[in-house]
Design a protein around this motif. Sequence first.
Motif, PDB file in Angstrom:
ATOM      1  N   CYS A   1       0.852  -1.348  -0.124  1.00 26.96           N
ATOM      2  CA  CYS A   1       0.141  -0.080   0.110  1.00 26.96           C
ATOM      3  C   CYS A   1       0.751   1.300  -0.097  1.00 26.96           C
ATOM      4  CB  CYS A   1      -0.938   0.078   1.050  1.00 26.96           C
ATOM      5  SG  CYS A   1      -0.154   0.401   2.838  1.00 26.96           S
TER       6      CYS A   1
ATOM      7  N   HIS B   1      -1.818  -0.667   6.377  1.00 27.51           N
ATOM      8  CA  HIS B   1      -3.119  -0.850   5.133  1.00 27.51           C
ATOM      9  C   HIS B   1      -4.497  -0.871   5.964  1.00 27.51           C
ATOM     10  CE1 HIS B   1      -2.133  -4.851   6.245  1.00 27.51           C
ATOM     11  NE2 HIS B   1      -3.385  -5.046   5.913  1.00 27.51           N
TER      12      HIS B   1
ATOM     13  N   LYS C   1      -5.802  -2.297   0.249  1.00 25.33           N
ATOM     14  CA  LYS C   1      -4.653  -3.105  -0.141  1.00 25.33           C
ATOM     15  C   LYS C   1      -4.403  -4.271   0.832  1.00 25.33           C
ATOM     16  CE  LYS C   1      -3.218  -0.536  -3.880  1.00 25.33           C
ATOM     17  NZ  LYS C   1      -2.906  -0.910  -4.810  1.00 25.33           N
TER      18      LYS C   1
END
Length: 80
Positions: free
Chosen positions: A22, A35, A42
Amino acid sequence: MAYDRSPWKGPLEPGTLALCACGESSDKPYCDGSHARLQTGKTPHVVRVSEAKTYAICMCGTSDNRPWCDGSHKRLPAAD
Ligand code: FES
């Protein structure tokens, strides 16, 4: 997103790793759970490293071979 313009390069030891996908981890190239906290949508790249050697890991988010660097960062537009 906090992607970088160049890959992370360094040694990895054999084992299973969770690599940041991410761009928000404070512990790149590893996932630190950001994330989920930031709801990036993600999830980390979970990879099995079988050989101890130096790796180049994509930090720009554009490699076609993520999590590994394929040189795509070299084609990014110039930074402001
Ligand atoms: S912190 Fe980036 S994928 Fe987990």
